[in-house]
Motif scaffolding. Structure first.
Motif, PDB file in Angstrom:
ATOM      1  N   LYS A 108       0.830  -1.209   0.000  1.00  0.00           N
ATOM      2  CA  LYS A 108       0.000   0.000   0.000  1.00  0.00           C
ATOM      3  C   LYS A 108       0.864   1.259   0.000  1.00  0.00           C
ATOM      4  CE  LYS A 108      -4.164  -1.981   1.857  1.00  0.00           C
ATOM      5  NZ  LYS A 108      -5.336  -1.630   1.122  1.00  0.00           N
ATOM      6  N   SER A 109       2.108   1.138   0.451  1.00  0.00           N
ATOM      7  CA  SER A 109       3.025   2.288   0.494  1.00  0.00           C
ATOM      8  C   SER A 109       3.687   2.563  -0.861  1.00  0.00           C
ATOM      9  CB  SER A 109       4.109   2.043   1.536  1.00  0.00           C
ATOM     10  OG  SER A 109       4.858   0.878   1.214  1.00  0.00           O
ATOM     11  N   ALA A 110       3.518   1.664  -1.828  1.00  0.00           N
ATOM     12  CA  ALA A 110       4.134   1.852  -3.149  1.00  0.00           C
ATOM     13  C   ALA A 110       3.576   3.119  -3.799  1.00  0.00           C
ATOM     14  CB  ALA A 110       3.853   0.639  -4.029  1.00  0.00           C
ATOM     15  N   SER A 111       4.440   3.893  -4.459  1.00  0.00           N
ATOM     16  CA  SER A 111       3.972   5.137  -5.063  1.00  0.00           C
ATOM     17  C   SER A 111       4.160   5.194  -6.573  1.00  0.00           C
ATOM     18  CB  SER A 111       4.662   6.341  -4.409  1.00  0.00           C
ATOM     19  OG  SER A 111       6.059   6.240  -4.575  1.00  0.00           O
ATOM     20  N   THR A 112       5.268   4.611  -7.078  1.00  0.00           N
ATOM     21  CA  THR A 112       5.493   4.659  -8.519  1.00  0.00           C
ATOM     22  C   THR A 112       5.919   3.292  -9.049  1.00  0.00           C
ATOM     23  OG1 THR A 112       7.802   5.315  -8.251  1.00  0.00           O
ATOM     24  CG2 THR A 112       6.182   7.099  -8.549  1.00  0.00           C
ATOM     25  N   PHE A 113       5.554   3.028 -10.314  1.00  0.00           N
ATOM     26  CA  PHE A 113       6.035   1.831 -10.987  1.00  0.00           C
ATOM     27  C   PHE A 113       7.527   2.001 -11.243  1.00  0.00           C
ATOM     28  CE2 PHE A 113       1.513   1.727 -12.308  1.00  0.00           C
ATOM     29  CZ  PHE A 113       1.203   0.442 -11.904  1.00  0.00           C
ATOM     30  N   ALA A 114       8.199   0.927 -11.615  1.00  0.00           N
ATOM     31  CA  ALA A 114       9.632   0.974 -11.901  1.00  0.00           C
ATOM     32  C   ALA A 114       9.947   1.936 -13.041  1.00  0.00           C
ATOM     33  CB  ALA A 114      10.141  -0.429 -12.240  1.00  0.00           C
ATOM     34  N   THR A 115       8.981   2.212 -13.888  1.00  0.00           N
ATOM     35  CA  THR A 115       9.177   3.116 -15.021  1.00  0.00           C
ATOM     36  C   THR A 115       8.918   4.581 -14.663  1.00  0.00           C
ATOM     37  OG1 THR A 115       6.913   2.615 -15.663  1.00  0.00           O
ATOM     38  CG2 THR A 115       8.665   1.376 -16.754  1.00  0.00           C
ATOM     39  N   GLY A 116       8.475   4.840 -13.425  1.00  0.00           N
ATOM     40  CA  GLY A 116       8.290   6.213 -12.961  1.00  0.00           C
ATOM     41  C   GLY A 116       6.858   6.699 -12.894  1.00  0.00           C
ATOM     42  N   GLU A 117       5.919   6.018 -13.538  1.00  0.00           N
ATOM     43  CA  GLU A 117       4.520   6.443 -13.505  1.00  0.00           C
ATOM     44  C   GLU A 117       3.919   6.157 -12.133  1.00  0.00           C
ATOM     45  OE1 GLU A 117       5.675   4.365 -15.872  1.00  0.00           O
ATOM     46  OE2 GLU A 117       5.570   5.530 -17.709  1.00  0.00           O
ATOM     47  N   SER A 118       2.918   6.931 -11.745  1.00  0.00           N
ATOM     48  CA  SER A 118       2.246   6.739 -10.459  1.00  0.00           C
ATOM     49  C   SER A 118       1.420   5.458 -10.460  1.00  0.00           C
ATOM     50  CB  SER A 118       1.318   7.914 -10.153  1.00  0.00           C
ATOM     51  OG  SER A 118       2.072   9.080  -9.976  1.00  0.00           O
ATOM     52  N   ILE A 119       1.438   4.778  -9.311  1.00  0.00           N
ATOM     53  CA  ILE A 119       0.635   3.575  -9.150  1.00  0.00           C
ATOM     54  C   ILE A 119      -0.751   3.987  -8.673  1.00  0.00           C
ATOM     55  CG2 ILE A 119       0.338   1.425  -7.857  1.00  0.00           C
ATOM     56  CD1 ILE A 119       3.378   1.209  -7.689  1.00  0.00           C
ATOM     57  N   ASP A 121      -4.381   3.783  -6.905  1.00  0.00           N
ATOM     58  CA  ASP A 121      -4.768   3.208  -5.615  1.00  0.00           C
ATOM     59  C   ASP A 121      -5.388   1.821  -5.751  1.00  0.00           C
ATOM     60  OD1 ASP A 121      -3.792   5.328  -4.153  1.00  0.00           O
ATOM     61  OD2 ASP A 121      -5.714   6.395  -4.108  1.00  0.00           O
ATOM     62  N   PHE A 122      -6.120   1.555  -6.841  1.00  0.00           N
ATOM     63  CA  PHE A 122      -6.778   0.257  -6.973  1.00  0.00           C
ATOM     64  C   PHE A 122      -5.782  -0.888  -7.178  1.00  0.00           C
ATOM     65  CE2 PHE A 122      -6.684   1.664 -11.420  1.00  0.00           C
ATOM     66  CZ  PHE A 122      -6.267   0.522 -12.088  1.00  0.00           C
ATOM     67  N   VAL A 123      -4.526  -0.573  -7.526  1.00  0.00           N
ATOM     68  CA  VAL A 123      -3.493  -1.593  -7.701  1.00  0.00           C
ATOM     69  C   VAL A 123      -2.895  -1.983  -6.352  1.00  0.00           C
ATOM     70  CG1 VAL A 123      -1.198  -2.012  -8.699  1.00  0.00           C
ATOM     71  CG2 VAL A 123      -2.950  -0.838 -10.045  1.00  0.00           C
ATOM     72  N   LYS A 124      -2.770  -1.014  -5.454  1.00  0.00           N
ATOM     73  CA  LYS A 124      -2.115  -1.224  -4.162  1.00  0.00           C
ATOM     74  C   LYS A 124      -2.924  -2.178  -3.288  1.00  0.00           C
ATOM     75  CE  LYS A 124      -0.340   3.469  -4.407  1.00  0.00           C
ATOM     76  NZ  LYS A 124      -0.309   4.773  -3.775  1.00  0.00           N
ATOM     77  N   GLY A 125      -2.196  -3.090  -2.625  1.00  0.00           N
ATOM     78  CA  GLY A 125      -2.838  -4.037  -1.726  1.00  0.00           C
ATOM     79  C   GLY A 125      -3.402  -5.264  -2.423  1.00  0.00           C
ATOM     80  N   ASN A 126      -3.350  -5.321  -3.743  1.00  0.00           N
ATOM     81  CA  ASN A 126      -3.880  -6.461  -4.491  1.00  0.00           C
ATOM     82  C   ASN A 126      -2.767  -7.414  -4.892  1.00  0.00           C
ATOM     83  OD1 ASN A 126      -6.653  -5.839  -4.484  1.00  0.00           O
ATOM     84  ND2 ASN A 126      -6.279  -4.250  -6.008  1.00  0.00           N
TER      85      ASN A 126
END
Length: 153
Positions: A108-119, A121-126
């Motif tokens: 849930k603390s993740a903020s960006t993909f490895a490529t730099g784009e924002s993650i 909220d619906f991706v976090k925790g899944n």
């Protein structure tokens, strides 16, 4: 509008980011080709831009050295010697290892993909299935995106 500020300083105070003897001794062994660990406390590249948290706390290879700065090969960026430590492999625990087909959860603390784009909220925790693995990132099925290993559990 920015205004310039001029001030007199002693010549002995100019030239290096840190004058402490501990930072000088810890960076003496850094040479071209050395593996170094970029401190989690590093704030600015030598060029003045902010260092993103996804870059900190990892090992890199020194490509060039100039004065109090080193060029890190993997991110092709200049950082201060005082922000890196030699023999990075022993400076941090062994990274998590993942395998294709494994189920992982995006923190849930993740903020960006490895490529730099924002993650989003619906991706976090899944949970997602690992499709490919690289040294610092994995490709996740379902979202078909590269996520840094540090952002997975």
């Amino acid at each position: 509008m920015l205004k310039e500020l001029y001030s007199w300083v002693k010549k002995s105070d100019v030239g290096s980011k840190s004058n402490s003897s501990s930072s000088k001794s810890s960076t003496k062994s850094i040479k071209v080709g050395s593996k170094v660990y970029l401190s989690k406390g590093a704030e600015k590249y030598a060029t003045g831009e902010n260092i993103p948290s996804s870059i900190k706390g990892k090992n890199y290879t020194v490509q060039q050295i100039k004065g109090n700065k080193v060029l890190l090969k993997e991110i092709y960026s200049w950082v201060y010697k005082s922000d890196v430590g030699g023999s990075g492999a022993s400076s941090k625990p062994k990274p998590k290892s993942f395998k294709p087909g494994q189920k992982v959860t995006v923190k849930k603390s993740a903020s960006t993909f490895a490529t730099g784009e924002s993650i989003a909220d619906f991706v976090k925790g899944n949970s997602y299935t690992v499709k490919q693995v690289k040294s610092d990132r994995v490709l996740l099925g379902g979202i078909i995106s590269w996520v840094l290993i540090n952002d997975l559990k």
